[in-house]
Write a protein that holds these residues in place. Structure first.
Motif, PDB file in Angstrom:
ATOM      1  N   THR A  13      90.803  16.654 -46.852  1.00 10.56           N
ATOM      2  CA  THR A  13      89.405  17.087 -46.749  1.00 10.56           C
ATOM      3  C   THR A  13      89.021  17.316 -45.298  1.00 10.56           C
ATOM      4  OG1 THR A  13      88.872  15.858 -48.755  1.00 10.56           O
ATOM      5  CG2 THR A  13      87.027  16.483 -47.335  1.00 10.56           C
ATOM      6  N   ARG A  16      90.766  20.474 -43.997  1.00  7.32           N
ATOM      7  CA  ARG A  16      90.086  21.701 -44.431  1.00  7.32           C
ATOM      8  C   ARG A  16      88.875  21.996 -43.555  1.00  7.32           C
ATOM      9  NH1 ARG A  16      89.836  19.871 -50.195  1.00  7.32           N
ATOM     10  NH2 ARG A  16      91.886  20.344 -51.003  1.00  7.32           N
ATOM     11  N   ARG A  17      88.113  20.966 -43.260  1.00  8.08           N
ATOM     12  CA  ARG A  17      86.890  21.123 -42.476  1.00  8.08           C
ATOM     13  C   ARG A  17      87.194  21.501 -41.025  1.00  8.08           C
ATOM     14  NH1 ARG A  17      84.747  15.947 -42.664  1.00  8.08           N
ATOM     15  NH2 ARG A  17      85.819  15.557 -40.720  1.00  8.08           N
ATOM     16  N   ALA A  19      90.326  22.650 -39.651  1.00  9.40           N
ATOM     17  CA  ALA A  19      91.638  23.289 -39.499  1.00  9.40           C
ATOM     18  C   ALA A  19      91.772  24.066 -38.195  1.00  9.40           C
ATOM     19  CB  ALA A  19      91.929  24.185 -40.693  1.00  9.40           C
TER      20      ALA A  19
END
Length: 98
Positions: A13, A16-17, A19
């Motif tokens: 998570t 993803r935020r 990257a």
């Protein structure tokens, strides 16, 4: 003694935020990012130099793999171009291409 590369452990998570920031850190600082899912390490982001060393160790090349996939894609496009409405089978068997 050589200094070990810095690393960070992040959840999928968080990766993803962040990257873009994390991949820049890997590229410019030579760090490594370990990505976890439910607390278990699942994969890593490493600098390209390390990936290229792994390719040599495994005896394969990303460039060769890319060329192979491009050839297969071109074959598929040629088959589809003959009759774009047809639901034609792919011109290869994925199990035999590995």
């Amino acid at each position: 003694m050589d200094r070990l590369a810095p690393y960070r452990i992040v959840s999928v998570t968080e990766f993803r935020r962040d990257a873009t920031r994390l991949s820049s850190w890997v590229q410019h600082r030579g760090g490594r990012v370990w990505i976890t899912k439910h607390g278990t390490s699942t994969c890593a982001v490493v600098p390209m130099e390390q990936c290229e060393l792994l390719e040599k160790w495994e005896g394969r090349s990303l460039a060769e793999e890319r060329r192979r996939l491009d050839r297969l894609y071109a074959q598929w496009k040629a088959v589809k171009a003959r009759d774009p409405r047809a639901d034609l089978p792919l011109p290869w068997d994925w199990d035999k291409t590995r």
